[in-house]
Design a protein around this motif. Structure first.
Motif, mmCIF file in Angstrom:
data_model
loop_
_atom_site.group_PDB
_atom_site.id
_atom_site.type_symbol
_atom_site.label_atom_id
_atom_site.label_comp_id
_atom_site.label_asym_id
_atom_site.label_seq_id
_atom_site.Cartn_x
_atom_site.Cartn_y
_atom_site.Cartn_z
ATOM 1 N N LEU A 130 0.845 -1.189 0.000
ATOM 2 C CA LEU A 130 0.000 0.000 0.000
ATOM 3 C C LEU A 130 0.885 1.246 0.000
ATOM 4 O O LEU A 130 1.768 1.393 0.859
ATOM 5 C CB LEU A 130 -0.908 0.012 1.236
ATOM 6 C CG LEU A 130 -1.930 -1.131 1.321
ATOM 7 C CD1 LEU A 130 -2.674 -1.073 2.657
ATOM 8 C CD2 LEU A 130 -2.916 -1.079 0.179
ATOM 9 N N LEU A 131 0.654 2.110 -0.954
ATOM 10 C CA LEU A 131 1.406 3.354 -1.023
ATOM 11 C C LEU A 131 0.844 4.346 -0.009
ATOM 12 O O LEU A 131 -0.374 4.457 0.144
ATOM 13 C CB LEU A 131 1.338 3.941 -2.431
ATOM 14 C CG LEU A 131 1.876 3.030 -3.557
ATOM 15 C CD1 LEU A 131 1.675 3.710 -4.909
ATOM 16 C CD2 LEU A 131 3.334 2.671 -3.322
ATOM 17 N N ALA A 132 1.733 5.040 0.679
ATOM 18 C CA ALA A 132 1.313 5.994 1.694
ATOM 19 C C ALA A 132 1.273 7.394 1.106
ATOM 20 O O ALA A 132 2.120 7.777 0.299
ATOM 21 C CB ALA A 132 2.262 5.952 2.889
ATOM 22 N N ASP A 133 0.274 8.160 1.496
ATOM 23 C CA ASP A 133 0.123 9.534 1.029
ATOM 24 C C ASP A 133 -0.588 10.321 2.120
ATOM 25 O O ASP A 133 -1.159 9.759 3.055
ATOM 26 C CB ASP A 133 -0.672 9.576 -0.272
ATOM 27 C CG ASP A 133 -0.443 10.877 -1.037
ATOM 28 O OD1 ASP A 133 0.297 11.728 -0.521
ATOM 29 O OD2 ASP A 133 -1.014 11.015 -2.131
ATOM 30 N N SER A 134 -0.551 11.621 2.008
ATOM 31 C CA SER A 134 -1.288 12.481 2.935
ATOM 32 C C SER A 134 -2.258 13.326 2.125
ATOM 33 O O SER A 134 -1.963 13.698 0.986
ATOM 34 C CB SER A 134 -0.334 13.366 3.732
ATOM 35 O OG SER A 134 0.516 14.095 2.865
ATOM 36 N N PRO A 135 -3.438 13.624 2.672
ATOM 37 C CA PRO A 135 -4.485 14.280 1.885
ATOM 38 C C PRO A 135 -4.106 15.656 1.361
ATOM 39 O O PRO A 135 -4.572 16.068 0.307
ATOM 40 C CB PRO A 135 -5.667 14.355 2.850
ATOM 41 C CG PRO A 135 -5.064 14.210 4.216
ATOM 42 C CD PRO A 135 -3.871 13.331 4.044
ATOM 43 N N THR A 181 -11.326 -1.758 -1.161
ATOM 44 C CA THR A 181 -10.138 -2.585 -0.972
ATOM 45 C C THR A 181 -9.285 -2.687 -2.229
ATOM 46 O O THR A 181 -8.140 -3.110 -2.161
ATOM 47 C CB THR A 181 -10.552 -4.001 -0.533
ATOM 48 O OG1 THR A 181 -11.530 -4.514 -1.453
ATOM 49 C CG2 THR A 181 -11.124 -3.985 0.859
ATOM 50 N N SER A 182 -9.844 -2.318 -3.392
ATOM 51 C CA SER A 182 -9.064 -2.360 -4.619
ATOM 52 C C SER A 182 -8.109 -1.177 -4.715
ATOM 53 O O SER A 182 -7.186 -1.177 -5.525
ATOM 54 C CB SER A 182 -9.994 -2.373 -5.844
ATOM 55 O OG SER A 182 -10.759 -1.182 -5.904
ATOM 56 N N ARG A 183 -8.321 -0.151 -3.885
ATOM 57 C CA ARG A 183 -7.439 1.010 -3.898
ATOM 58 C C ARG A 183 -6.154 0.677 -3.162
ATOM 59 O O ARG A 183 -6.168 0.056 -2.107
ATOM 60 C CB ARG A 183 -8.122 2.201 -3.225
ATOM 61 C CG ARG A 183 -7.387 3.528 -3.437
ATOM 62 C CD ARG A 183 -8.196 4.672 -2.867
ATOM 63 N NE ARG A 183 -8.315 4.572 -1.427
ATOM 64 C CZ ARG A 183 -9.130 5.330 -0.700
ATOM 65 N NH1 ARG A 183 -9.918 6.205 -1.298
ATOM 66 N NH2 ARG A 183 -9.187 5.184 0.608
ATOM 67 N N ARG A 184 -5.026 1.065 -3.724
ATOM 68 C CA ARG A 184 -3.730 0.682 -3.180
ATOM 69 C C ARG A 184 -2.998 1.860 -2.545
ATOM 70 O O ARG A 184 -1.780 1.856 -2.459
ATOM 71 C CB ARG A 184 -2.867 0.063 -4.293
ATOM 72 C CG ARG A 184 -3.474 -1.180 -4.945
ATOM 73 C CD ARG A 184 -3.678 -2.278 -3.944
ATOM 74 N NE ARG A 184 -4.261 -3.475 -4.551
ATOM 75 C CZ ARG A 184 -5.124 -4.264 -3.949
ATOM 76 N NH1 ARG A 184 -5.542 -3.957 -2.735
ATOM 77 N NH2 ARG A 184 -5.588 -5.334 -4.549
ATOM 78 N N THR A 185 -3.729 2.874 -2.122
ATOM 79 C CA THR A 185 -3.117 4.044 -1.497
ATOM 80 C C THR A 185 -3.802 4.341 -0.173
ATOM 81 O O THR A 185 -5.032 4.297 -0.075
ATOM 82 C CB THR A 185 -3.220 5.284 -2.404
ATOM 83 O OG1 THR A 185 -2.593 5.007 -3.648
ATOM 84 C CG2 THR A 185 -2.535 6.478 -1.761
#
Length: 487
Positions: A130-135, A181-185
């Motif tokens: 899972l790729l991590a990001d901030s809004p 669940t298909s989203r990888r972020t």
């Protein structure tokens, strides 16, 4: 008793032949047999003349093997025993309502009978990084850590505390909505509450869409025994917020500890066991927290039962329903790493521990080796999924094991005059990971979604390059994974 021989003369039978003839069974099952009346019409067996809803109720009372046997008797029963509605009800019976509702919402393509079969034949999982990001795009993300807590509540992953480089503790709380669940972020959002105080090795469980946190260790080695409640709120404009408050528990509380195990029971109580106490000694006590309906008050009480598991830390507790909880692994009093399995049963109104004794032949193939700092989660089909951990030499693991505990739902411990160390037949199976295989790790955080099909993993201790100043070759990890059961 006599019989006629080929010449028509009577022949006396021996006693053994008489017994065999008296007990000889017909070869045709009466339930499948049909007869013809004098007027040529056929009549089915009495059971097939029962209304379909009555037959449906009868089949739901039977184990799945017996349901399949019914399907072999006649066309009417085969049609009912293979029906999708019956197998959906069987899944609800054996797995619970929540996983079935979650699967229905995900539009699973398999019929329920096939899905049921695939769950218990599980032999692989698929891992996705899972790729991590901030809004807001400022890339402020959770820092690498271990011995933290990771929970899924109100559709959000909640990450709290843990230890990091330099032996320091963390006091930050991070929240990410998992969505589809298909989203990888993962879009992580930090909540600045300042409470609870920083710690690692604490326990945190989900009760009634809230978090209940107990104990832990700070970076000066102080063990805690405070109890906190955290509530997640999802706002359309403000995003996700989480507020913590100290729980009023009265005068009785467990001794301070860290590296203990905890779980939720029946979505209304918290159970803890073992850990490392203030003097550094490993504990073997068991406590339960009863909560008020509004989660503003709680009462701790100790559960005393003999025999009980030896003292340990870094183990896992997993509630499997039906008043039963499974304890596995950990590190013992002599610093040895364990692989014993215990079941805590309260089905008869009294709490009792019993060890599940395993067949030790072909140990590496049939049973997971001793480990500490692993994760254990209840997945679809009421099975226990064990991942990672480390052995006595601190060799970290990347293996997945499944313990099929579905048969334990009907197990009840024997009365007090019978030795409770009854031998159970455990069904351990190694599951092969596919996809983005995670690194070997220990003391990570892991939790499952409502369906029990997706396991979320964050952080932990992983193997690293050995630096001159760090002979251990350890490093803290900050990656996230989702592990999907391959059905």
């Amino acid at each position: 008793m006599s019989s006629k021989n080929e010449g028509g003369r009577k022949r006396k039978l021996s006693p053994t032949q008489q017994t065999n003839q008296q007990h000889k069974k017909p070869q045709i099952c009466p339930m499948a047999e049909s007869t013809s009346s004098n007027n040529g019409s056929s009549s089915s067996s009495p059971i097939t003349r029962l209304p379909q809803d009555h037959l449906f109720s009868i089949l739901l009372l039977l184990p799945t093997e017996s349901v399949l046997c019914f399907a072999m008797t006649c066309k009417k029963l085969k049609s009912l025993a293979y029906s999708d509605s019956l197998w959906e009800s069987i899944c609800k019976r054996d797995w619970g309502q929540t996983p079935v509702d979650a699967l229905k919402g995900s539009n699973h393509p398999l019929p329920w009978k096939k899905l049921y079969q695939q769950v218990y034949q599980l032999d692989s999982v698929c891992c996705h990084r899972l790729l991590a990001d901030s809004p807001d795009g400022d890339k402020i993300l959770p820092s690498p850590r271990a011995s933290h807590s990771l929970n899924l509540v109100s559709g959000c992953l909640v990450l709290f505390g843990g230890g990091c480089e330099g032996g320091r503790h963390l006091d930050d709380t991070w929240v990410a909505c998992i969505g589809n669940t298909s989203r990888r972020t993962l879009n992580w959002q930090k909540t600045n509450s300042g409470i609870p105080s920083g710690r690692f090795g604490h326990s945190c469980v989900v009760i009634d869409d809230s978090l209940v946190l107990f104990g832990g260790i700070n970076d000066t080695g102080i063990r805690q025994n405070d109890t906190w409640v955290g509530q997640v709120t999802v706002h359309e404009r403000l995003g996700i917020t989480l507020s913590w408050r100290l729980l009023d528990i009265g005068s009785i509380e467990p001794p301070p500890r860290g590296a203990h195990a905890g779980c939720c029971i029946d979505n209304k109580r918290m159970l803890i066991h073992g850990g490392i106490g203030p003097s550094g000694v490993r504990l073997g006590d068991t406590w339960i927290l009863d909560l008020s309906e509004d989660l503003y008050f709680g009462t701790w009480r100790e559960i005393v039962a003999r025999p009980s598991p030896p003292s340990r830390s870094g183990h896992t507790l997993t509630h499997i329903g039906e008043a039963q909880t499974i304890l596995f692994g950990g590190r013992g009093m002599g610093y040895e790493v364990l692989n014993d399995v215990w079941i805590l049963d309260a089905s008869e109104g009294q709490w009792r521990w019993a060890q599940m004794v395993s067949e030790l032949r072909n140990l590496p193939q049939r049973f997971p080796l001793p480990r500490v700092g692993h994760s254990a989660n209840l997945i679809m089909g009421r099975q226990l999924l064990i991942y990672g951990g480390e052995d006595s030499y601190r060799n970290r693991k990347d293996d997945f094991w499944v313990l099929d505990i579905s048969s334990l739902a009907s197990v009840r411990l024997q009365p007090r005059n019978v030795n409770p160390n009854r031998i159970y037949r455990k069904m351990w199976k190694r599951v092969e990971p596919k996809g983005d295989k995670p690194n070997c790790r220990s003391f990570h955080g892991a939790c499952v979604d409502d369906s029990g099909r997706y396991l979320y993993v964050y952080g932990g201790m992983v193997d690293g390059l050995i630096q001159p100043a760090d002979s251990s070759g350890l490093r803290f990890d900050g990656e996230s994974f989702v592990v999907e059961l391959v059905l």
